[in-house]
Design a protein around this motif. Structure first.
Motif, short mmCIF file in Angstrom:
data_model
loop_
_atom_site.label_atom_id
_atom_site.label_comp_id
_atom_site.label_asym_id
_atom_site.label_seq_id
_atom_site.Cartn_x
_atom_site.Cartn_y
_atom_site.Cartn_z
N THR A 1 -7.52 1.13 11.12
CA THR A 1 -7.07 2.05 12.17
C THR A 1 -6.35 3.28 11.62
N MET A 2 -5.94 3.25 10.35
CA MET A 2 -5.43 4.44 9.68
C MET A 2 -6.03 4.48 8.27
N GLU B 1 0.82 -1.22 0.00
CA GLU B 1 0.00 0.00 0.00
C GLU B 1 0.85 1.27 0.00
N HIS B 2 2.11 1.14 -0.36
CA HIS B 2 3.05 2.26 -0.37
C HIS B 2 2.48 3.47 -1.11
N ALA B 3 2.02 3.27 -2.32
CA ALA B 3 1.58 4.40 -3.15
C ALA B 3 0.38 5.11 -2.55
N ILE B 4 -0.56 4.37 -1.98
CA ILE B 4 -1.75 4.99 -1.40
C ILE B 4 -1.37 5.79 -0.16
N SER B 5 -0.37 5.32 0.57
CA SER B 5 0.13 6.09 1.71
C SER B 5 0.71 7.43 1.24
N VAL B 6 1.42 7.41 0.12
CA VAL B 6 1.98 8.66 -0.41
C VAL B 6 0.86 9.62 -0.81
N VAL B 7 -0.17 9.10 -1.46
CA VAL B 7 -1.31 9.94 -1.85
C VAL B 7 -1.99 10.53 -0.62
N THR B 8 -2.18 9.70 0.40
CA THR B 8 -2.76 10.17 1.65
C THR B 8 -1.93 11.30 2.24
N ALA B 9 -0.62 11.12 2.27
CA ALA B 9 0.27 12.13 2.85
C ALA B 9 0.18 13.44 2.07
N GLY B 10 0.10 13.35 0.76
CA GLY B 10 -0.02 14.56 -0.03
C GLY B 10 -1.25 15.36 0.32
N GLY C 1 -4.31 -4.37 3.13
CA GLY C 1 -5.45 -3.50 2.94
C GLY C 1 -5.53 -3.01 1.51
N SER C 2 -6.38 -2.00 1.29
CA SER C 2 -6.59 -1.42 -0.04
C SER C 2 -6.99 -2.47 -1.07
N SER C 3 -7.61 -3.56 -0.60
CA SER C 3 -8.06 -4.65 -1.47
C SER C 3 -6.93 -5.31 -2.24
N MET C 4 -5.70 -5.20 -1.73
CA MET C 4 -4.55 -5.84 -2.36
C MET C 4 -4.62 -7.35 -2.19
N GLY C 5 -4.33 -8.09 -3.27
CA GLY C 5 -4.19 -9.53 -3.19
C GLY C 5 -5.47 -10.30 -3.00
N ILE C 6 -6.63 -9.68 -3.18
CA ILE C 6 -7.91 -10.35 -2.97
C ILE C 6 -8.40 -10.97 -4.28
N SER C 7 -8.91 -12.19 -4.18
CA SER C 7 -9.49 -12.87 -5.35
C SER C 7 -10.88 -13.38 -5.01
N ARG C 8 -11.75 -13.27 -5.98
CA ARG C 8 -13.09 -13.87 -5.88
C ARG C 8 -13.03 -15.21 -6.60
N VAL C 9 -13.30 -16.28 -5.86
CA VAL C 9 -13.12 -17.63 -6.39
C VAL C 9 -14.48 -18.31 -6.47
N THR C 10 -14.79 -18.85 -7.63
CA THR C 10 -16.09 -19.48 -7.84
C THR C 10 -16.05 -21.00 -7.81
N PRO D 1 1.58 9.19 11.65
CA PRO D 1 2.00 8.03 10.84
C PRO D 1 0.93 7.66 9.83
N LEU D 2 1.13 8.04 8.59
CA LEU D 2 0.14 7.82 7.54
C LEU D 2 0.47 6.58 6.71
N LEU D 3 1.02 5.58 7.36
CA LEU D 3 1.36 4.35 6.65
C LEU D 3 0.17 3.40 6.65
N HIS D 4 0.00 2.69 5.56
CA HIS D 4 -1.05 1.69 5.42
C HIS D 4 -0.41 0.32 5.27
N GLY D 5 -0.96 -0.66 5.97
CA GLY D 5 -0.48 -2.02 5.81
C GLY D 5 0.64 -2.38 6.78
N PRO D 6 1.25 -3.56 6.59
CA PRO D 6 2.34 -4.01 7.46
C PRO D 6 3.52 -3.05 7.46
N TYR D 7 4.31 -3.13 8.50
CA TYR D 7 5.50 -2.30 8.69
C TYR D 7 5.14 -0.82 8.87
#
Length: 380
Positions: free
Chosen positions: A340-341, A24-33, A211-220, A119-125
């Motif tokens: 939480t953020m 979620e690095h990029a979304i954190s940057v957008v949030t910070a901006g 978060g940010s719906s990363m890595g999610i798959s809909r499986v049928t 701290p406007l970081l999203h996700g692990p770390y």
């Protein structure tokens, strides 16, 4: 500390920390901006600190325009970091709030004291209690949830376990731990198949701590199952599998006031016809437009606000939370997760919900900073 600028009481200095090592690095940057654009510079001094994707803490340009999504291109800390290969070092001794910039072969440069970290970081770390633990050890105040609440809020399994223990309604799920998939994938696959036999297809296969719906798959069905698990494991070796919850997607913000947490008016996320679910591109690229306030009855609005505050309290959150729900066809709400953020991008639902509740973006940022300045670190 007062935020008024006088010779005796200088403006509080806010370190805005963003980026990070997660997907979620990029979304954190957008949030910070967006936050940097909103902070009242007459009330606060600001020190932007970006964490690169490889974990280096860098001084960055204080330039929100370079931190936005442009032409479907995602921003990164690397593109706005000041020249040089040095890094920013936070204090490691409690009682010291001096920040320095160190570069190999050079004398460290004193960047002065920091009064509070945003701290406007999203996700692990970053959002998962790791950065919060560092700040607790340093004795530096910070915005948002503490170590435990941040960790629980990031881990979808333990979040749901806490909610369930407090009697909050959660949907069916099963968890595939790293060792289970690595040692006996057939048994892990059978566990998911048994879950599907009980709750039906499709299933949603997710990283447990992303978060940010990363890595999610809909499986049928079985055909896409292994690929979905491996896609989730690219973001987190621990995988959570959830049953399909039909109904309307409703979100609600929680903000901590002097008299305790309060909930915003809720919002609704309408279905995006070109997407199977509310995935990353629907959120940030194709910009699914949320409806604020959500078209709910008075009773439904009161209920979802009550549940949002209950979720905030159950996890012992501080500062802020966005709570996500499904309103099912039977009229009952099921809580999907909390954040939480939450995102603070120009299209993010958290600031939009609070603006509709009467707290505009600059005031929202100011409230969060002031609350952190008044809150001690350590056990509380």
């Amino acid at each position: 500390m007062s935020s008024e600028s006088t010779p005796q009481h200088p403006k509080p200095r806010v370190a805005v920390v963003f980026g990070g090592r997660s997907s979620e690095h990029a979304i954190s940057v957008v949030t910070a901006g967006a936050v940097l654009r909103a902070i009242d510079r007459t009330r606060y001094d600001v020190l932007p600190i970006g964490i690169t994707t490889d974990g280096r803490w860098a001084l960055t340009a204080d330039d929100p325009d370079r931190m936005a999504i442009a032409d479907r291109r995602l921003p990164s800390v690397e593109h706005i970091a000041e020249p040089g290969t040095g890094g920013v070092l936070l204090p490691v001794n409690a009682g010291s709030s001096e920040v320095v910039y160190a570069e190999a072969g050079s004398v460290p440069k004193d960047l002065g004291e920091v009064d509070v970290v945003l701290p406007l970081l999203h996700g692990p770390y970053g959002e998962d209690g790791t950065l919060q633990g560092l700040l607790e050890l340093s004795g530096v105040p910070y915005v948002g949830a503490g170590v435990l609440a941040s960790a629980v809020g990031m881990d979808k399994e333990y979040m749901k376990r806490v909610f369930d223990s407090y009697g909050l309604p959660v949907g069916p799920y099963t968890v595939i731990r790293p060792r289970a998939w690595e040692r006996d994938p057939a048994a892990a696959r059978a566990q998911i198949v048994d879950f599907a036999a009980e709750h039906g297809w499709p299933l949603f296969v997710k990283p447990a701590r992303a978060g940010s719906s990363m890595g999610i798959s809909r499986v049928t069905g079985l055909d896409g199952l292994d690929a979905a698990v491996e896609e989730a494991r690219r973001h987190d070796p621990k995988v959570i599998v959830e049953s399909l919850l039909t109904g309307r997607e409703i979100e609600c913000g929680v903000l901590e006031f002097e008299d305790g947490p309060r909930a915003s008016v809720p919002a609704e996320i309408p279905a995006v016809s070109s997407h199977d679910f509310y995935d990353f591109e629907a959120k940030y690229i194709d910009s699914a437009e949320g409806i604020v306030p959500a078209p709910l009855t008075e009773e439904q609005t009161a209920r979802v606000r009550e549940l949002a505050v209950a979720a905030f309290d159950a996890v012992s959150c501080e500062g802020l939370v966005r709570a996500d729900f499904f309103l099912q066809e039977n009229g009952e709400f099921v809580i999907n997760e909390i954040n939480t953020m939450p995102g603070f991008t120009p299209i993010s639902m958290f600031p939009r919900m609070w603006q509709a509740t009467g707290v505009d973006y600059p005031e929202l940022v100011d409230r969060l900073i002031q609350a952190a300045l008044c809150r001690p670190t350590g056990l509380r």
